[in-house]
Design a protein around this motif. Structure first.
Motif, short mmCIF file in Angstrom:
data_model
loop_
_atom_site.label_atom_id
_atom_site.label_comp_id
_atom_site.label_asym_id
_atom_site.label_seq_id
_atom_site.Cartn_x
_atom_site.Cartn_y
_atom_site.Cartn_z
N VAL A 104 0.83 -1.20 0.00
CA VAL A 104 0.00 0.00 0.00
C VAL A 104 0.87 1.25 0.00
CG1 VAL A 104 -1.69 1.32 1.33
CG2 VAL A 104 -1.94 -1.16 1.11
N ARG A 105 1.95 1.24 0.78
CA ARG A 105 2.82 2.42 0.89
C ARG A 105 3.57 2.70 -0.40
NH1 ARG A 105 4.12 -0.13 5.68
NH2 ARG A 105 6.19 -0.70 4.89
N ASP A 106 4.10 1.64 -1.04
CA ASP A 106 4.92 1.89 -2.23
C ASP A 106 4.13 1.82 -3.54
OD1 ASP A 106 4.58 -0.85 -2.81
OD2 ASP A 106 6.53 -1.40 -1.97
N GLY A 107 2.83 1.52 -3.46
CA GLY A 107 1.99 1.55 -4.65
C GLY A 107 2.02 0.30 -5.49
N THR A 108 2.77 -0.73 -5.06
CA THR A 108 2.85 -1.95 -5.87
C THR A 108 1.55 -2.75 -5.83
OG1 THR A 108 3.86 -3.12 -4.00
CG2 THR A 108 5.34 -2.15 -5.62
N LEU A 109 0.63 -2.38 -4.93
CA LEU A 109 -0.67 -3.06 -4.92
C LEU A 109 -1.43 -2.79 -6.22
CD1 LEU A 109 -2.61 -4.77 -3.15
CD2 LEU A 109 -3.65 -2.62 -2.41
N ASP A 110 -1.13 -1.69 -6.87
CA ASP A 110 -1.82 -1.34 -8.12
C ASP A 110 -1.66 -2.44 -9.17
OD1 ASP A 110 -2.29 0.95 -6.76
OD2 ASP A 110 -1.25 2.29 -8.13
N THR A 111 -0.49 -3.08 -9.20
CA THR A 111 -0.25 -4.12 -10.21
C THR A 111 -1.16 -5.33 -10.00
OG1 THR A 111 1.52 -5.12 -8.89
CG2 THR A 111 2.15 -3.39 -10.44
N LEU A 112 -1.61 -5.54 -8.76
CA LEU A 112 -2.48 -6.67 -8.48
C LEU A 112 -3.92 -6.40 -8.89
CD1 LEU A 112 -1.23 -7.70 -4.90
CD2 LEU A 112 -0.24 -8.26 -7.14
N LEU A 113 -4.28 -5.12 -8.95
CA LEU A 113 -5.66 -4.75 -9.25
C LEU A 113 -6.05 -5.02 -10.70
CD1 LEU A 113 -5.82 -1.37 -7.31
CD2 LEU A 113 -6.81 -3.54 -6.61
N LEU A 120 -7.13 -10.53 -2.92
CA LEU A 120 -6.89 -11.30 -1.70
C LEU A 120 -6.10 -12.56 -2.00
CD1 LEU A 120 -7.30 -11.89 1.30
CD2 LEU A 120 -9.55 -12.84 0.74
N VAL A 121 -6.44 -13.23 -3.07
CA VAL A 121 -5.74 -14.45 -3.46
C VAL A 121 -4.28 -14.15 -3.77
CG1 VAL A 121 -5.56 -16.21 -5.26
CG2 VAL A 121 -7.79 -15.64 -4.29
N GLN A 122 -4.04 -13.07 -4.51
CA GLN A 122 -2.67 -12.72 -4.89
C GLN A 122 -1.82 -12.35 -3.68
OE1 GLN A 122 -2.30 -10.35 -8.66
NE2 GLN A 122 -4.52 -10.15 -8.40
N VAL A 123 -2.40 -11.57 -2.77
CA VAL A 123 -1.66 -11.16 -1.58
C VAL A 123 -1.37 -12.36 -0.69
CG1 VAL A 123 -1.73 -9.76 0.52
CG2 VAL A 123 -2.60 -8.83 -1.63
N ALA A 124 -2.36 -13.25 -0.53
CA ALA A 124 -2.19 -14.42 0.33
C ALA A 124 -1.14 -15.39 -0.20
CB ALA A 124 -3.52 -15.13 0.50
N ALA A 125 -1.07 -15.54 -1.52
CA ALA A 125 -0.16 -16.52 -2.11
C ALA A 125 1.21 -15.94 -2.44
CB ALA A 125 -0.78 -17.10 -3.39
N ASP A 126 1.34 -14.62 -2.39
CA ASP A 126 2.61 -13.98 -2.76
C ASP A 126 3.73 -14.44 -1.84
OD1 ASP A 126 4.29 -12.20 -4.16
OD2 ASP A 126 4.06 -10.71 -2.58
N LYS A 127 4.85 -14.83 -2.43
CA LYS A 127 6.03 -15.28 -1.69
C LYS A 127 5.68 -16.42 -0.74
CE LYS A 127 8.36 -10.82 -2.03
NZ LYS A 127 8.99 -9.68 -1.32
N PHE A 128 4.90 -17.37 -1.22
CA PHE A 128 4.49 -18.53 -0.44
C PHE A 128 5.72 -19.22 0.14
CE2 PHE A 128 3.45 -23.06 -0.11
CZ PHE A 128 2.30 -23.01 0.66
N ALA A 129 5.76 -19.36 1.46
CA ALA A 129 6.95 -19.87 2.15
C ALA A 129 6.73 -21.31 2.59
CB ALA A 129 7.27 -18.97 3.35
N LEU A 130 7.22 -22.23 1.81
CA LEU A 130 7.05 -23.65 2.13
C LEU A 130 7.81 -24.04 3.40
CD1 LEU A 130 5.58 -26.06 0.82
CD2 LEU A 130 7.74 -26.68 -0.28
N ARG A 131 8.79 -23.23 3.79
CA ARG A 131 9.55 -23.52 5.00
C ARG A 131 8.66 -23.50 6.25
NH1 ARG A 131 10.45 -18.16 3.95
NH2 ARG A 131 10.03 -16.72 5.69
#
Length: 281
Positions: A104-113, A120-131
Protein backbone atom coordinates in the motif's frame (compact mmCIF):
# COMPACT_ATOMS: atom_id res chain seq x y z
CA UNK A 1 -18.90 -4.08 -7.44
CA UNK A 2 -17.27 -6.34 -4.81
CA UNK A 3 -13.63 -7.16 -5.44
CA UNK A 4 -14.38 -10.87 -5.41
CA UNK A 5 -16.55 -10.68 -8.54
CA UNK A 6 -15.19 -10.79 -12.06
CA UNK A 7 -17.14 -9.41 -15.05
CA UNK A 8 -19.41 -11.94 -16.74
CA UNK A 9 -18.99 -14.68 -14.14
CA UNK A 10 -21.06 -16.10 -11.31
CA UNK A 11 -19.89 -16.02 -7.71
CA UNK A 12 -19.16 -19.77 -7.86
CA UNK A 13 -17.09 -19.38 -11.04
CA UNK A 14 -15.13 -16.56 -9.44
CA UNK A 15 -14.52 -18.67 -6.34
CA UNK A 16 -13.18 -21.52 -8.44
CA UNK A 17 -11.02 -19.10 -10.42
CA UNK A 18 -9.67 -17.68 -7.17
CA UNK A 19 -8.79 -21.11 -5.81
CA UNK A 20 -7.16 -22.06 -9.11
CA UNK A 21 -5.23 -18.80 -9.15
CA UNK A 22 -4.03 -19.37 -5.61
CA UNK A 23 -2.89 -22.86 -6.55
CA UNK A 24 -0.98 -21.63 -9.59
CA UNK A 25 0.81 -18.90 -7.62
CA UNK A 26 1.66 -21.31 -4.82
CA UNK A 27 2.93 -23.89 -7.31
CA UNK A 28 5.19 -21.28 -8.93
CA UNK A 29 6.70 -20.24 -5.59
CA UNK A 30 7.07 -23.88 -4.56
CA UNK A 31 8.97 -24.74 -7.74
CA UNK A 32 11.19 -21.73 -7.14
CA UNK A 33 11.85 -22.81 -3.55
CA UNK A 34 12.63 -26.43 -4.44
CA UNK A 35 15.11 -25.37 -7.11
CA UNK A 36 17.60 -24.96 -4.26
CA UNK A 37 16.80 -28.03 -2.22
CA UNK A 38 19.69 -27.74 0.23
CA UNK A 39 18.74 -24.16 1.01
CA UNK A 40 15.11 -25.17 1.47
CA UNK A 41 16.08 -28.02 3.79
CA UNK A 42 18.15 -25.66 5.94
CA UNK A 43 15.33 -23.12 6.12
CA UNK A 44 12.83 -25.85 7.00
CA UNK A 45 15.05 -27.14 9.80
CA UNK A 46 15.66 -23.57 10.96
CA UNK A 47 11.93 -22.85 11.09
CA UNK A 48 11.33 -26.10 12.97
CA UNK A 49 14.08 -25.31 15.48
CA UNK A 50 13.06 -21.69 15.98
CA UNK A 51 9.47 -22.59 16.78
CA UNK A 52 10.67 -25.49 18.93
CA UNK A 53 12.30 -23.08 21.39
CA UNK A 54 8.80 -22.13 22.57
CA UNK A 55 8.13 -25.66 23.77
CA UNK A 56 11.67 -25.99 25.08
CA UNK A 57 10.96 -23.09 27.44
CA UNK A 58 7.87 -24.97 28.66
CA UNK A 59 9.95 -28.09 29.27
CA UNK A 60 12.48 -26.04 31.24
CA UNK A 61 9.64 -24.55 33.26
CA UNK A 62 8.28 -28.00 34.11
CA UNK A 63 11.73 -29.14 35.21
CA UNK A 64 11.13 -26.95 38.29
CA UNK A 65 7.37 -27.34 38.75
CA UNK A 66 4.85 -30.18 38.62
CA UNK A 67 1.92 -28.20 37.26
CA UNK A 68 1.28 -24.86 35.56
CA UNK A 69 -1.98 -23.24 36.59
CA UNK A 70 -3.21 -26.67 37.67
CA UNK A 71 -2.29 -28.31 34.33
CA UNK A 72 0.26 -31.09 33.86
CA UNK A 73 2.94 -31.13 31.17
CA UNK A 74 0.97 -33.50 28.86
CA UNK A 75 -2.09 -31.23 29.15
CA UNK A 76 -0.06 -28.14 28.32
CA UNK A 77 1.54 -30.06 25.42
CA UNK A 78 -1.95 -30.88 24.16
CA UNK A 79 -2.90 -27.18 24.26
CA UNK A 80 0.41 -26.19 22.68
CA UNK A 81 0.12 -28.76 19.89
CA UNK A 82 -3.45 -27.91 18.91
CA UNK A 83 -2.77 -24.16 18.87
CA UNK A 84 0.57 -24.53 17.08
CA UNK A 85 -0.79 -26.82 14.37
CA UNK A 86 -3.84 -24.63 13.71
CA UNK A 87 -1.74 -21.50 13.60
CA UNK A 88 0.86 -23.17 11.39
CA UNK A 89 -1.78 -24.04 8.79
CA UNK A 90 -3.10 -20.47 8.78
CA UNK A 91 0.40 -19.01 8.59
CA UNK A 92 1.33 -21.30 5.69
CA UNK A 93 -1.75 -20.31 3.67
CA UNK A 94 -2.11 -16.63 4.65
CA UNK A 95 1.04 -15.64 6.50
CA UNK A 96 2.12 -13.11 3.87
CA UNK A 97 -0.88 -10.89 4.62
CA UNK A 98 1.22 -8.87 7.06
CA UNK A 99 3.22 -7.52 4.12
CA UNK A 100 0.22 -5.76 2.60
CA UNK A 101 1.07 -2.45 4.27
CA UNK A 102 4.32 -2.25 2.34
CA UNK A 103 2.46 -2.73 -0.95
CA UNK A 104 0.00 0.00 0.00
CA UNK A 105 2.82 2.42 0.89
CA UNK A 106 4.92 1.89 -2.23
CA UNK A 107 1.99 1.55 -4.65
CA UNK A 108 2.85 -1.95 -5.87
CA UNK A 109 -0.67 -3.06 -4.92
CA UNK A 110 -1.82 -1.34 -8.12
CA UNK A 111 -0.25 -4.12 -10.21
CA UNK A 112 -2.48 -6.67 -8.48
CA UNK A 113 -5.66 -4.75 -9.25
CA UNK A 114 -5.38 -5.22 -13.01
CA UNK A 115 -4.90 -8.99 -12.93
CA UNK A 116 -7.88 -11.35 -13.45
CA UNK A 117 -7.43 -12.91 -10.01
CA UNK A 118 -8.91 -11.57 -6.74
CA UNK A 119 -6.46 -9.32 -4.91
CA UNK A 120 -6.89 -11.30 -1.70
CA UNK A 121 -5.74 -14.45 -3.46
CA UNK A 122 -2.67 -12.72 -4.89
CA UNK A 123 -1.66 -11.16 -1.58
CA UNK A 124 -2.19 -14.42 0.33
CA UNK A 125 -0.16 -16.52 -2.11
CA UNK A 126 2.61 -13.98 -2.76
CA UNK A 127 6.03 -15.28 -1.69
CA UNK A 128 4.49 -18.53 -0.44
CA UNK A 129 6.95 -19.87 2.15
CA UNK A 130 7.05 -23.65 2.13
CA UNK A 131 9.55 -23.52 5.00
CA UNK A 132 6.60 -22.78 7.30
CA UNK A 133 5.84 -26.48 7.20
CA UNK A 134 8.43 -26.63 9.97
CA UNK A 135 6.02 -24.97 12.40
CA UNK A 136 3.23 -27.39 11.46
CA UNK A 137 5.51 -30.41 11.89
CA UNK A 138 6.72 -29.14 15.25
CA UNK A 139 3.15 -28.55 16.41
CA UNK A 140 2.09 -32.03 15.31
CA UNK A 141 5.01 -33.64 17.13
CA UNK A 142 4.17 -31.85 20.38
CA UNK A 143 0.50 -32.71 19.89
CA UNK A 144 1.41 -36.37 19.42
CA UNK A 145 3.50 -36.26 22.59
CA UNK A 146 0.59 -34.76 24.49
CA UNK A 147 -1.90 -37.28 23.14
CA UNK A 148 0.32 -40.19 24.17
CA UNK A 149 0.58 -39.04 27.78
CA UNK A 150 -2.53 -37.00 28.58
CA UNK A 151 -5.28 -38.79 30.47
CA UNK A 152 -8.41 -38.50 28.29
CA UNK A 153 -11.55 -40.61 28.37
CA UNK A 154 -11.77 -40.98 24.60
CA UNK A 155 -15.19 -41.19 22.97
CA UNK A 156 -16.20 -40.91 19.32
CA UNK A 157 -17.22 -37.29 19.91
CA UNK A 158 -13.87 -36.39 21.51
CA UNK A 159 -11.94 -38.09 18.70
CA UNK A 160 -13.88 -36.13 16.07
CA UNK A 161 -13.36 -32.89 17.96
CA UNK A 162 -9.60 -33.09 17.47
CA UNK A 163 -9.55 -32.44 13.68
CA UNK A 164 -12.52 -30.09 14.11
CA UNK A 165 -10.67 -27.81 16.49
CA UNK A 166 -7.53 -27.77 14.34
CA UNK A 167 -9.36 -26.94 11.12
CA UNK A 168 -11.69 -24.44 12.79
CA UNK A 169 -8.73 -22.93 14.62
CA UNK A 170 -6.84 -22.52 11.36
CA UNK A 171 -9.87 -20.77 9.86
CA UNK A 172 -10.14 -18.43 12.86
CA UNK A 173 -6.46 -17.54 12.69
CA UNK A 174 -6.81 -17.12 8.92
CA UNK A 175 -9.67 -14.68 9.46
CA UNK A 176 -7.47 -12.69 11.85
CA UNK A 177 -4.71 -12.60 9.20
CA UNK A 178 -7.16 -11.27 6.61
CA UNK A 179 -8.75 -8.76 8.98
CA UNK A 180 -5.29 -7.54 9.98
CA UNK A 181 -4.37 -7.17 6.32
CA UNK A 182 -7.55 -5.18 5.70
CA UNK A 183 -6.66 -2.85 8.57
CA UNK A 184 -3.42 -2.00 6.78
CA UNK A 185 -5.36 -0.33 3.97
CA UNK A 186 -5.93 2.48 6.45
CA UNK A 187 -2.99 2.15 8.85
CA UNK A 188 -0.43 1.15 6.15
CA UNK A 189 2.24 0.36 8.76
CA UNK A 190 0.38 -1.88 11.17
CA UNK A 191 2.01 -5.26 10.67
CA UNK A 192 3.09 -5.37 14.31
CA UNK A 193 -0.48 -4.73 15.42
CA UNK A 194 -1.56 -7.66 13.28
CA UNK A 195 1.25 -9.82 14.68
CA UNK A 196 0.06 -9.08 18.21
CA UNK A 197 -3.21 -10.90 17.45
CA UNK A 198 -1.76 -13.68 15.27
CA UNK A 199 1.67 -14.65 16.64
CA UNK A 200 0.81 -13.18 20.03
CA UNK A 201 -2.52 -15.01 20.10
CA UNK A 202 -0.80 -18.28 19.28
CA UNK A 203 1.61 -17.78 22.19
CA UNK A 204 -1.24 -17.09 24.61
CA UNK A 205 -3.14 -20.22 23.55
CA UNK A 206 -0.11 -22.41 24.21
CA UNK A 207 -0.71 -21.99 27.94
CA UNK A 208 -3.79 -22.85 30.01
CA UNK A 209 -6.32 -20.05 30.59
CA UNK A 210 -5.90 -20.40 34.36
CA UNK A 211 -2.54 -18.57 34.23
CA UNK A 212 -4.10 -15.42 32.76
CA UNK A 213 -6.38 -12.78 34.23
CA UNK A 214 -10.11 -13.02 33.65
CA UNK A 215 -10.05 -9.82 31.57
CA UNK A 216 -7.67 -11.34 29.02
CA UNK A 217 -9.66 -14.60 28.95
CA UNK A 218 -12.85 -12.63 28.32
CA UNK A 219 -11.12 -10.65 25.56
CA UNK A 220 -9.98 -13.73 23.64
CA UNK A 221 -13.38 -15.36 24.12
CA UNK A 222 -15.87 -12.60 23.35
CA UNK A 223 -13.89 -9.87 21.50
CA UNK A 224 -11.30 -11.69 19.36
CA UNK A 225 -12.55 -15.27 19.81
CA UNK A 226 -9.19 -17.03 19.76
CA UNK A 227 -10.28 -19.15 22.74
CA UNK A 228 -12.33 -21.19 20.27
CA UNK A 229 -9.12 -22.24 18.52
CA UNK A 230 -8.20 -24.63 21.32
CA UNK A 231 -8.98 -23.52 24.87
CA UNK A 232 -12.70 -24.18 24.80
CA UNK A 233 -12.80 -27.42 22.71
CA UNK A 234 -9.53 -28.77 24.17
CA UNK A 235 -10.66 -28.35 27.77
CA UNK A 236 -13.86 -30.21 26.91
CA UNK A 237 -11.82 -33.04 25.37
CA UNK A 238 -9.66 -33.23 28.51
CA UNK A 239 -12.76 -33.26 30.70
CA UNK A 240 -11.93 -29.95 32.37
CA UNK A 241 -14.18 -27.05 33.23
CA UNK A 242 -14.46 -24.48 30.46
CA UNK A 243 -13.16 -20.97 31.16
CA UNK A 244 -15.51 -18.31 32.55
CA UNK A 245 -17.96 -21.00 33.60
CA UNK A 246 -19.20 -21.53 30.05
CA UNK A 247 -21.45 -24.57 29.44
CA UNK A 248 -20.01 -27.64 27.73
CA UNK A 249 -22.22 -27.04 24.68
CA UNK A 250 -20.04 -24.04 23.78
CA UNK A 251 -17.19 -26.46 23.00
CA UNK A 252 -19.03 -27.49 19.82
CA UNK A 253 -19.17 -23.95 18.43
CA UNK A 254 -15.69 -23.52 16.85
CA UNK A 255 -16.98 -24.20 13.28
CA UNK A 256 -19.72 -21.61 13.77
CA UNK A 257 -17.29 -19.09 15.25
CA UNK A 258 -14.87 -19.76 12.38
CA UNK A 259 -17.61 -19.13 9.80
CA UNK A 260 -18.62 -15.87 11.48
CA UNK A 261 -14.99 -14.73 11.73
CA UNK A 262 -14.34 -15.52 8.06
CA UNK A 263 -17.48 -13.64 7.00
CA UNK A 264 -16.49 -10.62 9.12
CA UNK A 265 -12.94 -10.72 7.75
CA UNK A 266 -14.32 -10.84 4.20
CA UNK A 267 -16.44 -7.75 4.83
CA UNK A 268 -13.47 -5.95 6.36
CA UNK A 269 -11.34 -6.85 3.35
CA UNK A 270 -13.90 -5.53 0.88
CA UNK A 271 -14.27 -2.31 2.86
CA UNK A 272 -10.50 -1.85 2.99
CA UNK A 273 -10.06 -2.51 -0.71
CA UNK A 274 -12.78 -0.01 -1.59
CA UNK A 275 -11.05 2.58 0.61
CA UNK A 276 -7.68 2.06 -1.13
CA UNK A 277 -6.29 5.00 -3.01
CA UNK A 278 -3.21 4.60 -5.18
CA UNK A 279 -0.06 6.48 -4.28
CA UNK A 280 -0.06 7.91 -7.80
CA UNK A 281 3.58 7.00 -8.29
Amino acid sequence: MPEFWLPGTSRWDTLRAGIRGYGLIVAAWTRSTLTYRASFALMLVGNFAATGFDFLSILLMFSHIDALGGYSLPEVAFLYGTAGTAFGLAELLLGTMNGLGRRVRDGTLDTLLVRPVPVLVQVAADKFALRRLGRILQGLLVLGYGLLLVDIDWTVVRVLMLPMMILSGAAIFGAVFVAGGAFQFWAQDASQVQNAFTYGGNTVLQYPPSVFGRELVRGVTFVVPLAFVNWIPALYVMGRELPLGLPDAVAFLPPVVAAVCCAAAGLAWRAGLRAYRSTGS
